[in-house]
Design a protein around this motif. Sequence first.
Motif, PDB file in Angstrom:
ATOM      1  N   VAL A 172       0.867  -1.184   0.000  1.00  0.00           N
ATOM      2  CA  VAL A 172       0.000   0.000   0.000  1.00  0.00           C
ATOM      3  C   VAL A 172       0.900   1.229   0.000  1.00  0.00           C
ATOM      4  O   VAL A 172       1.425   1.632   1.026  1.00  0.00           O
ATOM      5  CB  VAL A 172      -0.937   0.040   1.231  1.00  0.00           C
ATOM      6  N   TYR A 173       1.083   1.819  -1.156  1.00  0.00           N
ATOM      7  CA  TYR A 173       1.973   2.963  -1.287  1.00  0.00           C
ATOM      8  C   TYR A 173       1.229   4.241  -1.641  1.00  0.00           C
ATOM      9  O   TYR A 173       1.812   5.308  -1.724  1.00  0.00           O
ATOM     10  CB  TYR A 173       3.048   2.670  -2.347  1.00  0.00           C
ATOM     11  N   SER A 174      -0.077   4.125  -1.859  1.00  0.00           N
ATOM     12  CA  SER A 174      -0.854   5.308  -2.209  1.00  0.00           C
ATOM     13  C   SER A 174      -2.329   5.037  -1.966  1.00  0.00           C
ATOM     14  O   SER A 174      -2.797   3.902  -2.099  1.00  0.00           O
ATOM     15  CB  SER A 174      -0.633   5.677  -3.674  1.00  0.00           C
ATOM     16  N   LEU A 175      -3.047   6.070  -1.575  1.00  0.00           N
ATOM     17  CA  LEU A 175      -4.504   5.968  -1.431  1.00  0.00           C
ATOM     18  C   LEU A 175      -5.234   6.931  -2.350  1.00  0.00           C
ATOM     19  O   LEU A 175      -6.403   6.753  -2.634  1.00  0.00           O
ATOM     20  CB  LEU A 175      -4.921   6.278   0.017  1.00  0.00           C
ATOM     21  N   PHE A 176      -4.529   7.984  -2.802  1.00  0.00           N
ATOM     22  CA  PHE A 176      -5.178   9.045  -3.554  1.00  0.00           C
ATOM     23  C   PHE A 176      -4.569   9.196  -4.944  1.00  0.00           C
ATOM     24  O   PHE A 176      -3.422   8.841  -5.172  1.00  0.00           O
ATOM     25  CB  PHE A 176      -5.020  10.401  -2.843  1.00  0.00           C
ATOM     26  N   ASP A 177      -5.367   9.790  -5.832  1.00  0.00           N
ATOM     27  CA  ASP A 177      -4.837  10.272  -7.099  1.00  0.00           C
ATOM     28  C   ASP A 177      -4.439  11.733  -6.914  1.00  0.00           C
ATOM     29  O   ASP A 177      -5.199  12.519  -6.348  1.00  0.00           O
ATOM     30  CB  ASP A 177      -5.891  10.162  -8.210  1.00  0.00           C
ATOM     31  N   ASN A 178      -3.233  12.075  -7.348  1.00  0.00           N
ATOM     32  CA  ASN A 178      -2.739  13.458  -7.280  1.00  0.00           C
ATOM     33  C   ASN A 178      -2.866  14.068  -5.884  1.00  0.00           C
ATOM     34  O   ASN A 178      -3.475  15.128  -5.696  1.00  0.00           O
ATOM     35  CB  ASN A 178      -3.504  14.335  -8.290  1.00  0.00           C
ATOM     36  N   PRO A 179      -2.283  13.426  -4.877  1.00  0.00           N
ATOM     37  CA  PRO A 179      -2.363  13.988  -3.526  1.00  0.00           C
ATOM     38  C   PRO A 179      -1.436  15.185  -3.358  1.00  0.00           C
ATOM     39  O   PRO A 179      -0.498  15.388  -4.139  1.00  0.00           O
ATOM     40  CB  PRO A 179      -1.891  12.823  -2.654  1.00  0.00           C
TER      41      PRO A 179
END
Length: 269
Positions: free
Chosen positions: A16-23
């Motif tokens: 899990v390296y990201s949860l959002f697009d364009n954070p």
Amino acid sequence: MKGKNAEFGVIGGSGVYSLFDNPEELDINTEYGKPSDKVSLGTINGRSVAFIPRHGKDHTIPPHKINYRANIAALDSLGVKRLISITAVGSLRMDFVPGDFALPTQFINMTSGRADTFYDGPQVTHVSTAFPYCPEMHKMAVRVSDYDDIKYHENATIIAINGPRFSTMAESKMFKNMGADIINMTQYPEVTLARERAMCYSTIAVVTDYDAGIEEDQHIQPVSFEDVGKRFASSIEKVKKMVTDLINEIPKERSCTCATALDNAVVKK
């Protein structure tokens, strides 16, 4: 960080390296050093969330070298009151099958040498960890698991080991006999540091393997990191959906006792 706030924190483990697009990415420094990576700031269901990849975006930090204090301090500086931990775990029981989810309510600490408190003196503080996981968030996680049709284990005990090596068969058997259901290398001291900052803390654990194998069934092979990566990758969309639904489910006001974890904990001079 001035002008930046988040209602929720999420710390993601292997895969899990990201949860959002364009954070929005924040480079935060704390009195304990830098967190594992830049803190990603975004929204889920209209609620502000700060995300930290526990091992760094390129998975370069082994479990015993993670700056747990800096991670929690960075989220605290953003005003985070509720923290969701996402992690891969090994199973110590036949009925905790790879692919299942587990929701811990207790931990056993078998780590050593980790900076595991914010209270190194001269202010002495003894925080109770009798019930270390937020009961309100746990209840919501159970509800979300039900309507997301996820196979889960509701009241798991997780044992934390130092790593980075995996267990011997003898150790795995001992941990099971101690009452642990699942095993992990990063749950401690993350959970207790969150408590020392009066945060609500809840863990979504994905069972990826059978640790050192299961003694009763010699056909079950010991864990390899390749197994962990593949199993976690196959569950990642379920994990993200559960996080999204959990954040949507949790009420804005806290009704648990996590906020008062430091009451009567400080030794008065």
